[in-house]
Write a protein that holds these residues in place. Sequence first.
Motif, mmCIF file in Angstrom:
data_model
loop_
_atom_site.group_PDB
_atom_site.id
_atom_site.type_symbol
_atom_site.label_atom_id
_atom_site.label_comp_id
_atom_site.label_asym_id
_atom_site.label_seq_id
_atom_site.Cartn_x
_atom_site.Cartn_y
_atom_site.Cartn_z
ATOM 1 N N LEU B 159 0.825 -1.204 0.000
ATOM 2 C CA LEU B 159 0.000 0.000 0.000
ATOM 3 C C LEU B 159 0.857 1.250 0.000
ATOM 4 C CD1 LEU B 159 -2.342 -1.176 2.869
ATOM 5 C CD2 LEU B 159 -2.873 -1.211 0.443
ATOM 6 N N PRO B 160 0.393 2.299 -0.660
ATOM 7 C CA PRO B 160 1.077 3.575 -0.528
ATOM 8 C C PRO B 160 0.818 4.130 0.874
ATOM 9 C CG PRO B 160 -0.933 3.842 -1.823
ATOM 10 C CD PRO B 160 -0.782 2.374 -1.553
ATOM 11 N N GLY B 161 1.820 4.786 1.420
ATOM 12 C CA GLY B 161 1.620 5.450 2.704
ATOM 13 C C GLY B 161 1.549 4.524 3.893
ATOM 14 N N ARG B 162 1.935 3.272 3.714
ATOM 15 C CA ARG B 162 1.783 2.312 4.804
ATOM 16 C C ARG B 162 2.814 1.224 4.651
ATOM 17 N NH1 ARG B 162 -3.033 -0.963 7.160
ATOM 18 N NH2 ARG B 162 -4.705 0.531 6.959
ATOM 19 N N TYR B 163 3.226 0.635 5.746
ATOM 20 C CA TYR B 163 4.110 -0.523 5.656
ATOM 21 C C TYR B 163 3.316 -1.786 5.923
ATOM 22 C CZ TYR B 163 8.066 2.648 5.726
ATOM 23 O OH TYR B 163 8.971 3.624 5.409
ATOM 24 N N THR B 164 3.493 -2.772 5.072
ATOM 25 C CA THR B 164 2.978 -4.094 5.374
ATOM 26 C C THR B 164 4.179 -5.021 5.342
ATOM 27 O OG1 THR B 164 2.500 -4.397 3.033
ATOM 28 C CG2 THR B 164 0.675 -3.729 4.423
ATOM 29 N N THR B 165 4.041 -6.208 5.941
ATOM 30 C CA THR B 165 5.202 -7.092 5.971
ATOM 31 C C THR B 165 4.823 -8.477 5.468
ATOM 32 O OG1 THR B 165 4.699 -7.766 8.217
ATOM 33 C CG2 THR B 165 6.235 -5.950 7.956
ATOM 34 N N LEU B 166 5.817 -9.162 4.973
ATOM 35 C CA LEU B 166 5.648 -10.531 4.502
ATOM 36 C C LEU B 166 6.841 -11.316 5.027
ATOM 37 C CD1 LEU B 166 3.963 -12.309 2.558
ATOM 38 C CD2 LEU B 166 5.579 -11.728 0.785
ATOM 39 N N SER B 167 6.576 -12.359 5.807
ATOM 40 C CA SER B 167 7.675 -13.146 6.365
ATOM 41 C C SER B 167 7.569 -14.582 5.896
ATOM 42 C CB SER B 167 7.625 -13.159 7.891
ATOM 43 O OG SER B 167 7.314 -11.898 8.390
ATOM 44 N N PHE B 168 8.710 -15.193 5.701
ATOM 45 C CA PHE B 168 8.697 -16.600 5.295
ATOM 46 C C PHE B 168 10.073 -17.201 5.495
ATOM 47 C CE2 PHE B 168 9.567 -13.968 1.571
ATOM 48 C CZ PHE B 168 10.768 -14.501 1.121
ATOM 49 N N THR B 169 10.120 -18.507 5.447
ATOM 50 C CA THR B 169 11.389 -19.205 5.408
ATOM 51 C C THR B 169 11.337 -20.120 4.189
ATOM 52 O OG1 THR B 169 11.414 -19.226 7.803
ATOM 53 C CG2 THR B 169 12.967 -20.694 6.696
ATOM 54 N N ALA B 170 12.091 -19.795 3.176
ATOM 55 C CA ALA B 170 12.119 -20.647 1.984
ATOM 56 C C ALA B 170 13.127 -21.761 2.226
ATOM 57 C CB ALA B 170 12.518 -19.828 0.767
ATOM 58 N N ASP B 171 12.784 -22.991 1.827
ATOM 59 C CA ASP B 171 13.673 -24.113 2.123
ATOM 60 C C ASP B 171 14.398 -24.642 0.912
ATOM 61 O OD1 ASP B 171 12.767 -24.169 4.759
ATOM 62 O OD2 ASP B 171 10.951 -25.215 4.070
ATOM 63 N N ARG B 172 13.765 -24.506 -0.242
ATOM 64 C CA ARG B 172 14.296 -25.214 -1.397
ATOM 65 C C ARG B 172 14.948 -24.245 -2.360
ATOM 66 N NH1 ARG B 172 9.715 -29.023 -1.718
ATOM 67 N NH2 ARG B 172 10.283 -29.089 0.476
ATOM 68 N N PRO B 173 16.280 -24.322 -2.520
ATOM 69 C CA PRO B 173 16.939 -23.419 -3.463
ATOM 70 C C PRO B 173 16.353 -23.587 -4.854
ATOM 71 C CG PRO B 173 18.563 -24.522 -2.117
ATOM 72 C CD PRO B 173 17.251 -25.169 -1.816
ATOM 73 N N GLY B 174 16.271 -22.503 -5.571
ATOM 74 C CA GLY B 174 15.706 -22.549 -6.909
ATOM 75 C C GLY B 174 15.256 -21.154 -7.316
ATOM 76 N N THR B 175 14.808 -21.043 -8.557
ATOM 77 C CA THR B 175 14.325 -19.763 -9.050
ATOM 78 C C THR B 175 12.829 -19.871 -9.283
ATOM 79 O OG1 THR B 175 16.433 -19.392 -10.097
ATOM 80 C CG2 THR B 175 14.603 -18.069 -10.880
ATOM 81 N N TYR B 176 12.079 -18.984 -8.690
ATOM 82 C CA TYR B 176 10.618 -19.066 -8.754
ATOM 83 C C TYR B 176 10.047 -17.726 -9.193
ATOM 84 C CZ TYR B 176 11.923 -22.874 -5.606
ATOM 85 O OH TYR B 176 12.525 -23.955 -5.045
ATOM 86 N N ALA B 177 8.754 -17.772 -9.550
ATOM 87 C CA ALA B 177 8.114 -16.564 -10.052
ATOM 88 C C ALA B 177 7.848 -15.557 -8.933
ATOM 89 C CB ALA B 177 6.796 -16.921 -10.729
ATOM 90 N N LEU B 178 7.914 -14.291 -9.307
ATOM 91 C CA LEU B 178 7.532 -13.198 -8.417
ATOM 92 C C LEU B 178 6.611 -12.324 -9.252
ATOM 93 C CD1 LEU B 178 10.006 -11.031 -6.352
ATOM 94 C CD2 LEU B 178 8.311 -9.967 -7.807
ATOM 95 N N ARG B 179 5.379 -12.119 -8.785
ATOM 96 C CA ARG B 179 4.426 -11.407 -9.633
ATOM 97 C C ARG B 179 3.700 -10.323 -8.846
ATOM 98 N NH1 ARG B 179 3.141 -17.038 -11.458
ATOM 99 N NH2 ARG B 179 4.327 -17.251 -13.379
ATOM 100 N N CYS B 180 3.058 -9.432 -9.605
ATOM 101 C CA CYS B 180 2.175 -8.459 -8.977
ATOM 102 C C CYS B 180 0.753 -8.981 -9.142
ATOM 103 C CB CYS B 180 2.289 -7.091 -9.616
ATOM 104 S SG CYS B 180 1.099 -5.924 -8.922
ATOM 105 N N ALA B 181 0.024 -9.051 -8.035
ATOM 106 C CA ALA B 181 -1.309 -9.646 -8.111
ATOM 107 C C ALA B 181 -2.427 -8.620 -8.071
ATOM 108 C CB ALA B 181 -1.490 -10.644 -6.967
ATOM 109 N N GLU B 182 -2.126 -7.379 -7.724
ATOM 110 C CA GLU B 182 -3.205 -6.391 -7.659
ATOM 111 C C GLU B 182 -3.121 -5.501 -8.875
ATOM 112 O OE1 GLU B 182 -5.725 -5.826 -5.008
ATOM 113 O OE2 GLU B 182 -6.399 -4.892 -6.874
ATOM 114 N N PHE B 183 -4.240 -5.368 -9.578
ATOM 115 C CA PHE B 183 -4.238 -4.582 -10.803
ATOM 116 C C PHE B 183 -3.746 -3.159 -10.509
ATOM 117 C CE2 PHE B 183 -6.508 -1.769 -13.833
ATOM 118 C CZ PHE B 183 -5.739 -2.114 -14.924
ATOM 119 N N CYS B 184 -2.709 -2.722 -11.244
ATOM 120 C CA CYS B 184 -2.049 -1.470 -10.885
ATOM 121 C C CYS B 184 -1.839 -0.574 -12.094
ATOM 122 C CB CYS B 184 -0.719 -1.767 -10.204
ATOM 123 S SG CYS B 184 0.359 -2.802 -11.206
#
Lengths: 553, 317
Positions: B159-184
């Motif tokens: 969001l603009p004007g706000r901080y949100t956070t996303l936490s995770f622990t990835a276990d498996r090395p590799g290259t994966y997709a990163l996408r934008c999901a909200e129409f912008c």
Amino acid sequence: MSDASPLQESADPPPPRETPEEQVSYLRAGYSLKSWFFTTDHKRIAILYMVAIMFFFVVGGAAAVLMRLDLATPSADLLTSDGYNRAFTMHGVIMVWFFLIPSIPTTFGNFLIPLMIGARDLAFPRLNLLSWYIYVIAGFFTLYSLVAGGVDTGWTFYTPLSTMFANGHVMAALSAVFIVGFSSILTGLNFIVTVHKLRAPGMTWGRLPLFIWSHYATSLVLLLATPVLSITLVLLAAERMLGVGIFDPALGGDPLLYQHLFWFYSHPAVYIMLLPAMGVVSELVAAAAHKQVFGYWFIAYSSMAIAALGFLVWGHHMFVSGQSMYASAIFSLLSVAVAVPSAIKVYNWTATFYKGSVSFDPAFLFAMSFIGLFVIGGMTGLMLAMLAVDVHLHDTYFVVAHFHYIMVGGTVSAFFGALHFWWPKITGRDYTKMWGGLTAVLIFGGFNMTFFPQFLLGYLGMPRRYHSYDPEFQVLHLLSSAGASILAVGYMLPVFYLGWSLRWGKPAETNPWGATGLEWTVPSPPPKHNFEEVPVVVEGPYHYPLKHPASRD
Amino acid sequence: MSFVTPLWPPQASAYAEQVDRLFLGFSALTVLLVLPVFILIGIFALKYRRGRDVDRTHRTRGSVWLETSWAAGPFLLVLGFFAWGVALYVDAQTEPVGALEISGTAKQWMWKFSHHPGGQREINELHVPAGEPVKITLTSQDVIHSLYLPALRLKQDVLPGRYTTLSFTADRPGTYALRCAEFCGANHAVMGGRIVVQTPRDYAQWLSRSGADKSLAERGKLLFRQYGCSGCHGPASSVKAPDLAGLYGRPVSLESGETIIADDQYIRDSILFPHRAIAAGYPPIMPTFRNVIEEEDLIALTAFIRNTRAEDWREEE
Ligand code: HEM
Ligand SMILES: [Cu+2]
Ligand SMILES: [Cu+2]
């Protein structure tokens, strides 16, 4: 005649005689343009709506065709990115506000509510006509925004994209949605007053057809939810035009406030789209089974429960928006609860067939199609209500598939079912049943082929509103586009055989399906003032078997 | 065109496997609840089709017992899954302690990430070490975007004007997709890239290869001087302005009588909208830096303020 039960129907058609003025069918009561455009007859207004709504269904459908063609390949070829965004925005705006929300209530509701409760018209006939004009004016705003170059915000108008960044014709589209809201509000008001005040003698609440119950519930939602949308759109306009900081954080606003307000309307709105369809299906199921519906009160009150609970679950659209964890958990729980009354309906419909006398008419096939697709749409909705699952699936094709299963698979199937069931009553003509059956099967098959692959796409991680995509998704997208072409054929077929019936179809009997309900006691098409004498109701609905079934075949 | 269709999205973390299990479990429940309906309708319709001579006596119009059981039964079954879903969700939302901190800013139509310890910056790519908890603090420079990492089954609106956070622990090395999901906006569909999960060794190598010379906090310290903050907030300053050392995480009493915890959001708002929340006992003279400081610099400044303890501050000047 006066002591006879209105639900009895004589087996032989009435002898031909000079029909008095008020017995002339509503279709023959005047041929001038004025007699249509200034009519206050609910049946004629229903036809006016039917024409307008089908027009928008075609325009919205054309946008869908463009999108599906473009999505057949991973790259962006047919449309520009901007063009694609405008196509799905127009598709959404038109399908939601100009087709789905008004679809069943303003056509079949308008036509049937007075007939079903034994009234001569709605409570406010001129208001009814005004609602249609408001709809048409709003429609012109939509067409203007389309022709002028389109809108690029999505039908959800999320801020601050819609207020500070989008450069399409946002104001025209906002005005269209704002204006059409008043049409909804007036229709809802009209239905509520009609059901309260104009029921025929003996038509107690417990004798109302389930179609009436579901329209009554829908009307309450229309009346209570739509004003929230209107106000929200005014705030949006104030920010876009005057720079008043309400939603944009750069102006000191809160973008999530918009989402709360929008979904506070739009979640109940999905029930506005669905409840009338459920009412239709209750009628179709009872008529196909020729049997008293199972659990009348459970079906009736579940409509009311859906209307009420529908106001409490808007937060399930915001699980990943940054809303508090506790709010999300509560909204998830309430979303599970809102599914219960829908499930009750499905189980009751199923039980109604037990020991029925089931005929495989087109209307039955459409009702089956509704139940099958709606159940899948509903269960996938429950999956989305499971928090951790939604985090993955929100804003992906899984959601697109889910709401199409409910809105297109469900509501549009019910709309076509209603069309095939009441067509003889509305037009006074019979159509070829075989074609109706074929259409139902084509639509069911085409629909599943179009939208089932989208569940898989969603789980694989394909976001919605994407113009181009990773090549790994192409096979599923191609399947979907191929299914869409079958679906399109299915939707177009009725134009031919129903159109044909208008000119060459056999004149319809009063009660071609041998169904109960006051609408089947008046001639097809009904006379201008519906009932020669005010009917007196002496028994509950769905009182099968008919004492004198107007036999067909 | 490629005829290879993946049947299942890659699972890059234990959490992803758990989500899949929940999803498959619920799918099984769906089949369990839906099949009887479909089968019964089929049987009834065929058995009782019109014109067929079958026993139709003893029809019922309803049964409260049946109604109650088919309302309550499925509801209770689904409630079990509800609890499971909430548990996983709470798990994902809980910020791990000692996580590697990364900041992400979204703008039309690009993702930028900065790694706090080393100050490395990257665009549309996100490198993370496998097996280590990661916390990404996100904000947007314009409209709402949504960071979507399908292989981790995770998504968070930005969001603009706000901080949100996303936490995770990835276990498996590799290259994966990163996408934008909200129409912008226009190029929403191409606002993506990849997340590269690396073994800690590879990650360390990557860090040194993309060597930024300063950590995020060090860059913030520089900015603190460049933007003239130190003129008021520095220890040598003659202006009456609060000492920012050790501020982070502490409760601050405001002129309005409220008390607020000085987190990322508070520090950001203090810089952009200083008049909204005046620290008690200070004159409201801090100028607004709206439209002056970019999101990324704000993040660096915040990192600096957060990392400075009182001692560092003194020896600095
Ligand atoms: C007839 C075949 C149809 C096809 C092939 C179709 C296809 C599509 C596609 C491709 C999208 C855009 C998804 C995305 O880009 O993420 C979409 C969105 C949508 N469709 Fe349909 N659609 C059809 C019919 C309908 C009907 C009949 C309705 C309503 C009654 C409807 C309601 C919607 C809504 C509400 C959206 C979301 C729009 C938005 O997100 O802004 N669709 N549809
Ligand atoms: Cu909803
Ligand atoms: Cu985007």
